[in-house]
Design a protein around this motif. Structure first.
Motif, PDB file in Angstrom:
ATOM      1  N   MET A   1       0.782  -1.237  -0.011  1.00 45.67           N
ATOM      2  CA  MET A   1       0.020   0.110  -0.190  1.00 45.67           C
ATOM      3  C   MET A   1       0.880   1.369  -0.054  1.00 45.67           C
ATOM      4  SD  MET A   1      -2.984   1.287   0.010  1.00 45.67           S
ATOM      5  CE  MET A   1      -3.845   3.031   0.311  1.00 45.67           C
ATOM      6  N   LYS A   3       3.591   1.736  -1.258  1.00 43.23           N
ATOM      7  CA  LYS A   3       4.463   2.197  -2.556  1.00 43.23           C
ATOM      8  C   LYS A   3       3.515   2.818  -3.733  1.00 43.23           C
ATOM      9  CE  LYS A   3       7.706  -1.788  -2.719  1.00 43.23           C
ATOM     10  NZ  LYS A   3       8.225  -3.060  -3.476  1.00 43.23           N
ATOM     11  N   GLN A   4       2.002   2.465  -3.355  1.00 45.45           N
ATOM     12  CA  GLN A   4       1.033   3.098  -4.166  1.00 45.45           C
ATOM     13  C   GLN A   4       0.687   4.433  -3.723  1.00 45.45           C
ATOM     14  OE1 GLN A   4      -0.035   1.089  -6.617  1.00 45.45           O
ATOM     15  NE2 GLN A   4       1.302  -0.460  -5.613  1.00 45.45           N
ATOM     16  N   TYR A   7       1.087   7.529  -6.372  1.00 50.31           N
ATOM     17  CA  TYR A   7       0.040   8.099  -7.545  1.00 50.31           C
ATOM     18  C   TYR A   7      -0.725   9.074  -6.945  1.00 50.31           C
ATOM     19  CZ  TYR A   7       1.545   3.983  -9.937  1.00 50.31           C
ATOM     20  OH  TYR A   7       2.449   2.776 -10.546  1.00 50.31           O
ATOM     21  N   SER A   8      -0.585   9.494  -5.738  1.00 47.99           N
ATOM     22  CA  SER A   8      -1.377  10.515  -5.262  1.00 47.99           C
ATOM     23  C   SER A   8      -1.011  11.829  -5.666  1.00 47.99           C
ATOM     24  CB  SER A   8      -1.571  10.553  -3.507  1.00 47.99           C
ATOM     25  OG  SER A   8      -0.120  10.798  -2.941  1.00 47.99           O
ATOM     26  N   GLY A  72       5.612   4.824 -10.629  1.00 51.66           N
ATOM     27  CA  GLY A  72       4.900   5.693 -10.168  1.00 51.66           C
ATOM     28  C   GLY A  72       4.934   7.092 -10.975  1.00 51.66           C
TER      29      GLY A  72
END
Length: 395
Positions: A1, A3-4, A7-8, A72
């Motif tokens: 989570m 690592k994601q 993208y924010s 990313g």
């Protein structure tokens, strides 16, 4: 989570840009060429340039071993030159407008325009030189002198502040010694074109004019001058056919970008790698595709700015630190990377790209503030600004 989280940034950036934005009323226009508007947008682009540099360290296709690639920020990796094109356009635009609106503008031009840029180059060169020694990079005396002279870039992001003073000097000498305005514009343009012709004839190397990023957006400097010269005719025409130009310009950005990618694959800036006899022509054909996309990007941004006034306290603040942040944030990009500028291992590698971005920005911003204050002390500009504020209050 975790690592994601990177993208924010694709949601955060539009909020940063549009927070406090005000669309113009029907029949009204915003001055997208006003200094406050251009500085705000440049503040936003500086953040994007930071993401471009971090993307090059985390997810660029050329990274090795491939296990280093962390997705990313792929969107930002290939668009650095497009982002910088906006700055070069307004370097030229601002110089021409100031020449025609400020009395005796060329008096002290070198001190006001050229010296601050040169100071920024060498102050950050010294900072990076010390950092290289501290992280354990070994260098002999010739190597140290190459770094300190910036013949070999000690700060890898300084190409812009190396070429810009020469463009400013070309502008200065053209307008100082040529009486006819159009001829002076042509002379400045010719100098930049000559620089491009020289640049495209030089193979990739470790020293000055070492690759295409040294010249693939510099054409925007004379384009900014030419636009400023004919602005009184161009702007009314744009207003008359605004929606045609705006829609076409915005819709054309992505196809033109795709064409530039195709041109790089088909012609290549790296023709010398396979000893192509037409490698210089290949570079110039590739460059032409990037001329199209950079010109359209700036054109589209300015057209949108004619109908939407952007600005908030954060971007206005960033707009005051564009040069300093551009030059100093790379120190932390290198310190938190896998290696320091491709040399010795970096002391504080950060694998989580979102934390990498936060760390670079959190340390880059106060460092840019301190760097700006240092430059003001050396140049004596901070004291003058304080005196002017006192005079304004007294009056």
């Amino acid at each position: 989570m975790g690592k994601q989280l990177i993208y924010s940034v694709y949601f955060i950036l539009p909020i940063i840009l549009l927070w406090g934005a005000k669309p113009a009323k029907r029949g009204e226009w915003n001055d997208s060429f006003a200094l406050d508007q251009t500085k705000v947008f440049q503040g936003f682009l500086t953040i994007c340039i930071m993401l471009h540099h971090i993307g090059q360290k985390t997810c660029a296709s050329w990274l090795f071993p491939k296990s280093r690639i962390i997705p990313g920020l792929e969107f930002f990796v290939p668009i650095g030159y497009i982002l910088v094109s906006f700055f070069l356009f307004f370097n030229g635009y601002g110089a021409y407008k100031s020449y025609h609106t400020k009395k005796n503008y060329l008096n002290g031009f070198v001190k006001k325009r050229v010296l601050p840029v040169v100071l920024s180059l060498y102050s950050t060169t010294v900072i990076f030189f010390i950092a290289r020694l501290l992280v354990g990079e070994k260098m002999d005396l010739p190597g140290a002198l190459l770094y300190l002279s910036s013949i070999k870039l000690c700060n890898p992001n300084t190409w812009y502040v190396i070429v810009l003073p020469f463009f400013y000097l070309a502008f200065y000498f053209s307008f100082r010694f040529i009486k006819k305005d159009g001829v002076a514009v042509a002379a400045t343009t010719a100098f930049v074109l000559l620089y491009i012709l020289v640049g495209t004839s030089i193979d990739h190397n470790d020293y000055l004019i070492r690759g295409e990023w040294w010249w693939n957006c510099v054409h925007m400097f004379p384009i900014g001058i030419i636009f400023a010269k004919y602005e009184d005719k161009i702007i009314p025409h744009l207003k008359k056919y605004y929606w045609v130009y705006a829609i076409v310009a915005v819709l054309a950005v992505y196809p033109l970008y795709l064409y530039s990618v195709y041109a790089q694959d088909a012609f290549s800036y790296y023709g010398e790698n396979f000893f192509a006899p037409d490698k210089v022509m290949r570079r110039r054909l590739t460059l032409l595709s990037q001329v199209f996309v950079t010109t359209d990007f700036v054109f589209a941004a300015l057209l949108l700015g004619m109908k939407v006034k952007i600005g908030n306290r954060f971007l206005r603040f960033m707009g005051t630190l564009t040069l300093e942040f551009y030059l100093i944030h790379g120190l932390f990009v290198e310190l938190f990377d896998h290696t320091f500028d491709g040399g010795v291992p970096s002391p504080f590698p950060i694998r989580n790209v979102f934390l990498y971005v936060i760390a670079v920005f959190a340390l880059g911003l106060p460092s840019a503030i301190l760097l700006k204050k240092l430059h003001q002390v050396i140049l004596g500009t901070g004291k003058k600004k304080a005196e002017n504020k006192l005079l304004n209050k007294a009056s």
